[in-house]
Scaffold this active site. Sequence first.
Site, PDB file in Angstrom:
ATOM      1  N   HIS A  67      23.270  24.130  -1.350  1.00  0.00           N
ATOM      2  CA  HIS A  67      23.895  24.850  -2.472  1.00  0.00           C
ATOM      3  C   HIS A  67      24.784  23.909  -3.283  1.00  0.00           C
ATOM      4  CE1 HIS A  67      22.493  28.299  -0.233  1.00  0.00           C
ATOM      5  NE2 HIS A  67      22.825  29.089  -1.231  1.00  0.00           N
ATOM      6  N   VAL A 120      30.358  28.572  -0.461  1.00  0.00           N
ATOM      7  CA  VAL A 120      29.287  29.401  -1.027  1.00  0.00           C
ATOM      8  C   VAL A 120      29.792  30.831  -1.129  1.00  0.00           C
ATOM      9  CG1 VAL A 120      26.939  30.299  -0.703  1.00  0.00           C
ATOM     10  CG2 VAL A 120      27.455  27.921  -0.136  1.00  0.00           C
TER      11      VAL A 120
END
Lengths: 174, 174
Positions: A67, A120
């Site tokens: 990510h 995240v």
Amino acid sequence: MDISAVNALPYEDFVNIFGNVVEKCPLITAAVWTRRPFTSFNALEAAINEFIDALPESGKEGILRCHPDLAGKHLHSGALTRESQEEQTRAGMDVLSSAEASQMTRLNEEYKGRFGFPFVICARMNDKVTILRELSERCQNERAAERARGIGEVKKICRLRLQGLVLSDATNKL
Amino acid sequence: MDISAVNALPYEDFVNIFGNVVEKCPLITAAVWTRRPFTSFNALEAAINEFIDALPESGKEGILRCHPDLAGKHLHSGALTRESQEEQTRAGMDVLSSAEASQMTRLNEEYKGRFGFPFVICARMNDKVTILRELSERCQNERAAERARGIGEVKKICRLRLQGLVLSDATNKL
């Protein structure tokens, strides 16, 4: 939109359409193709979640490391995936004030230095105020708790991306 | 080139450099970063192989499904990863005769129809003659045997990509 049409897809089309429901992890989508037929989109989502849960802890950290940073360098350079670009933009990550941007950069670095994976969060369920607050608070957590929390956010992102695809032309054309 | 420099890399740089040693599976590279420090590049390779071996069978099939067809439509459209493009070109996949190309397409489809994943072979250790022969022979195997064989080829490809990176500017600049 019909799950039976999804179940009939060759793996190439399945991965082309659903390959980024977990950011930069087409391996996961490609793996769950083995589990078809799915009785519903919820069943497809459940298969993805089960695959993630069965990974070793290093694998879960690997997912998080695929990510991008929120409001990171790739947002402005256009190097994000289409999905991330849209999600971060909707959450206002592209219009931070100079002070907010500095704070975000500092906290992102602190978080990554502490945990070895990025912060995240499901940007579509947050805005810049809640994102900055969460980032600041979650920097104080333990590593195992943050790994689990991050994976929980990955699953929320996955659910919304799946829902988006179900409603989009990509799957309506099936 | 020094493994200690690799061990000192932040995960972003590590994934940027080594993220495609298993085709389109940066998750695997990102996961093994957790296992650092590595005593050698062989130890890094071993960590990747162990991660792959620990995946469920669906995950191994997922890895195979992230691989492109040999001499498939993406070779001529330039849609392959840089690594795949180089490997397929070296093996002569871009200069097949019309008859060879037809045979390759037919056998690729037969293989995928039979197994639900693509034929994977380390192109750099083969040429068009041996690739066509192997593809034809392996179409006759059982699914479990082909899954294992394909993963063995993934590991060979990974080893050669790692060796290439060790010798390349990417890591010499570390």
